[in-house]
Motif scaffolding. Structure first.
Motif, PDB file in Angstrom:
ATOM      1  N   SER A 120      38.568  32.640  42.593  1.00 15.72           N
ATOM      2  CA  SER A 120      38.327  31.880  41.340  1.00 15.72           C
ATOM      3  C   SER A 120      38.563  30.352  41.967  1.00 15.72           C
ATOM      4  CB  SER A 120      38.345  31.965  40.331  1.00 15.72           C
ATOM      5  OG  SER A 120      37.699  33.352  40.248  1.00 15.72           O
TER       6      SER A 120
ATOM      7  N   SER B   7      33.195  32.199  40.624  1.00 15.79           N
ATOM      8  CA  SER B   7      34.429  33.186  41.794  1.00 15.79           C
ATOM      9  C   SER B   7      33.238  33.861  42.497  1.00 15.79           C
ATOM     10  CB  SER B   7      34.511  34.640  40.525  1.00 15.79           C
ATOM     11  OG  SER B   7      35.331  34.207  39.692  1.00 15.79           O
TER      12      SER B   7
ATOM     13  N   VAL C 147      37.956  34.847  33.941  1.00 18.02           N
ATOM     14  CA  VAL C 147      38.031  35.156  35.643  1.00 18.02           C
ATOM     15  C   VAL C 147      38.508  36.429  35.937  1.00 18.02           C
ATOM     16  CG1 VAL C 147      38.885  34.371  37.672  1.00 18.02           C
ATOM     17  CG2 VAL C 147      38.544  32.948  35.864  1.00 18.02           C
TER      18      VAL C 147
END
Length: 169
Positions: free
Chosen positions: A21, A134, A13
């Motif tokens: 996210s 994301s 991430v």
């Protein structure tokens, strides 16, 4: 960030304030070897894992995942022989050589029969990784984007089997 991508599904991430996210499920990593590998028996022990040549992601991607750093912190020193920019490449290289690799379990299981792979638990404690989605913060309140995230998230969650421990039926 140019915002040409509506959704991304990274292995890691991004830690940027403009990126949002959502995590869906644990992403368990496994060791893979070609079926019948002459140096791997019924299990992959630490000595074998460290000794055999490995296919790994290029260093810039390995650094982002922190997997290498985590393994080294436990005394693992992999013999990295080939670097690839996509994990899918690792699967095909392992299938046709005596190299091994560490890849997500879902990916290994999806190609196990087609490529003739054996799957083993990594012989080290592994950190928790997640399948994540994301998007850019500017899209957070857009109704169409929210709908897309909801549909993709529900579909992804419903299509990913629960990852039972090794040996479970």
């Amino acid at each position: 960030i140019n915002r040409r991508i509506d959704l991304a599904f990274p292995l890691y991430v991004a830690e940027q304030p403009q990126i949002r996210s959502a995590q869906f499920r644990d992403l368990q990593f496994v060791a893979i070897a070609r079926r019948g590998h002459p140096q791997v028996g019924a299990a992959m022990d630490r000595a074998t894992f460290n000794r055999l040549g490995q296919v790994v992601l290029v260093s810039s991607l390995r650094a982002k995942s922190a997997l290498e750093e985590y393994l080294v912190s436990q005394g693992c020193h992999r013999r990295n022989v080939v670097e690839v920019s996509k994990l899918w490449s690792a699967l095909t290289l392992v299938a046709s050589t005596d190299l091994i690799a560490t890849v997500p379990r879902l990916m290994a299981e999806a190609m196990q029969d087609k490529l003739g792979l054996d799957i083993f638990p990594v012989p080290y404690d592994m950190p928790r990784f997640y399948v994540s989605m994301s998007w850019h913060a500017a899209d957070e309140s857009d109704p169409g984007h929210a709908w897309l995230r909801k549909i993709v998230g529900e579909t992804l969650a419903s299509q990913m089997p629960s990852q039972a421990p090794f040996g479970a039926a």
